[in-house]
Design a protein around this motif. Structure first.
Motif, PDB file in Angstrom:
ATOM      1  N   ILE A 161       0.874  -1.177   0.000  1.00 33.65           N
ATOM      2  CA  ILE A 161       0.000   0.000   0.000  1.00 33.65           C
ATOM      3  C   ILE A 161       0.907   1.221   0.000  1.00 33.65           C
ATOM      4  CG2 ILE A 161      -1.887   1.204   1.152  1.00 33.65           C
ATOM      5  CD1 ILE A 161      -2.616  -1.634   0.293  1.00 33.65           C
ATOM      6  N   ARG A 162       0.781   2.082  -1.005  1.00 32.50           N
ATOM      7  CA  ARG A 162       1.723   3.182  -1.204  1.00 32.50           C
ATOM      8  C   ARG A 162       1.006   4.533  -1.200  1.00 32.50           C
ATOM      9  NH1 ARG A 162       6.108   1.788  -4.665  1.00 32.50           N
ATOM     10  NH2 ARG A 162       5.663   3.661  -5.861  1.00 32.50           N
ATOM     11  N   ASN A 163       1.791   5.557  -0.917  1.00 32.54           N
ATOM     12  CA  ASN A 163       1.324   6.942  -1.054  1.00 32.54           C
ATOM     13  C   ASN A 163       0.147   7.268  -0.137  1.00 32.54           C
ATOM     14  OD1 ASN A 163       1.841   9.446  -2.508  1.00 32.54           O
ATOM     15  ND2 ASN A 163      -0.195   9.195  -3.388  1.00 32.54           N
ATOM     16  N   ALA A 164       0.196   6.775   1.093  1.00 29.04           N
ATOM     17  CA  ALA A 164      -0.876   7.044   2.050  1.00 29.04           C
ATOM     18  C   ALA A 164      -0.577   8.314   2.844  1.00 29.04           C
ATOM     19  CB  ALA A 164      -1.040   5.868   3.004  1.00 29.04           C
ATOM     20  N   ARG A 165      -1.600   9.129   3.037  1.00 34.61           N
ATOM     21  CA  ARG A 165      -1.440  10.342   3.849  1.00 34.61           C
ATOM     22  C   ARG A 165      -1.075   9.966   5.289  1.00 34.61           C
ATOM     23  NH1 ARG A 165      -3.971  15.154   2.679  1.00 34.61           N
ATOM     24  NH2 ARG A 165      -5.589  14.050   1.489  1.00 34.61           N
ATOM     25  N   ILE A 166      -1.718   8.909   5.783  1.00 30.55           N
ATOM     26  CA  ILE A 166      -1.502   8.356   7.120  1.00 30.55           C
ATOM     27  C   ILE A 166      -1.287   6.858   6.926  1.00 30.55           C
ATOM     28  CG2 ILE A 166      -2.547   8.001   9.398  1.00 30.55           C
ATOM     29  CD1 ILE A 166      -4.341  10.469   8.711  1.00 30.55           C
TER      30      ILE A 166
END
Length: 245
Positions: A161-166
């Protein structure tokens, strides 16, 4: 009976671990930590496996000054991969390349020997410098969550899972109409491996962030070693209770 007992114990343990990880992550947003800033030079990939050229958009935002390796206690077994930290330093320390100013960095690697509050910078430099760090929501802008499979097939799923704000603390995948919890790996992926196949197209996922928000997305196809975008184009919302970059 023994199988059911072991299954229940496993589920309870998973819930307890997830709650502890969630608390540890939120603690990094709510508090500031003092440590050392050091250098280990430019590198590709790292423990979090953000191999070029597919760096997450959040890490390429102009706000981000450096990629870093996070200390082992706060790396949390790679749950902290892709987190962002605000760094404050006045250049106090020893060496020839002082760390100064207020800026934001992106976690892409693990520093095994670093202590709580410390960062190892993925640039050339010399010295050990006093720094203060605090987690901030990553500057994702209008970009959405990204996905990347590694060595996967319908019976074995390894998903990044990539590019998550949190950062995410729980991921489920739909298998034969039911949601199945995935386990977290030491290199920042989520894994499901059992005797029942997962679809290779239109793969439904449920992702929960450390602040409790849950989003649903559909990954169009199972393709390894390629950055993929969900058809529902989701991202965790900006949380007014947590600091921003």
């Amino acid at each position: 009976m023994m199988f059911q007992f072991n299954l229940i114990v496993g589920l309870v343990y998973s819930v307890v671990v997830q709650a502890a990880i969630k608390d540890d992550i939120i603690h990094m947003y709510k508090n500031k930590f003092n440590g050392d800033g050091t250098y280990y030079g430019p590198t590709d990939g790292g423990t979090c496996q953000y191999d070029p050229p597919s760096k997450p958009p959040a890490g390429l935002n102009p706000i981000i000054r450096n990629f870093v390796a996070l200390n082992k206690p706060q790396f949390l077994g790679s749950y902290s991969c892709g987190m962002c930290f605000k760094v404050n330093s006045n250049g106090q320390g020893l060496g020839t390349n002082p760390i100064k100013g207020h800026f934001v960095v992106f976690v892409a690697d693990l520093c095994p020997e670093c202590k709580t509050g410390s960062l190892d910078f993925a640039i050339n430099g010399d010295g050990r410098w006093k720094i203060e760090i605090q987690a901030v929501q990553c500057p994702v802008g209008n970009t959405k969550l990204e996905y990347k499979f590694q060595g996967s097939n319908s019976y074995y799923i390894k998903l990044q899972i990539r590019n998550a704000r949190i950062p995410a603390v729980a991921v489920k995948i739909k298998q034969n109409g039911s949601w199945k919890a995935m386990s977290h790996s030491a290199d920042g992926f989520w894994i499901l491996s059992d005797q029942k196949p997962v679809p290779t197209h239109n793969i439904d996922v449920q992702i929960t962030a450390a602040n409790g928000e849950t989003v649903h997305d559909t990954i169009p196809e199972l393709v390894n070693a390629k950055v993929l975008h969900g058809s529902q184009k989701v991202q965790f919302a900006l949380d007014g209770n947590l600091p921003t970059a």
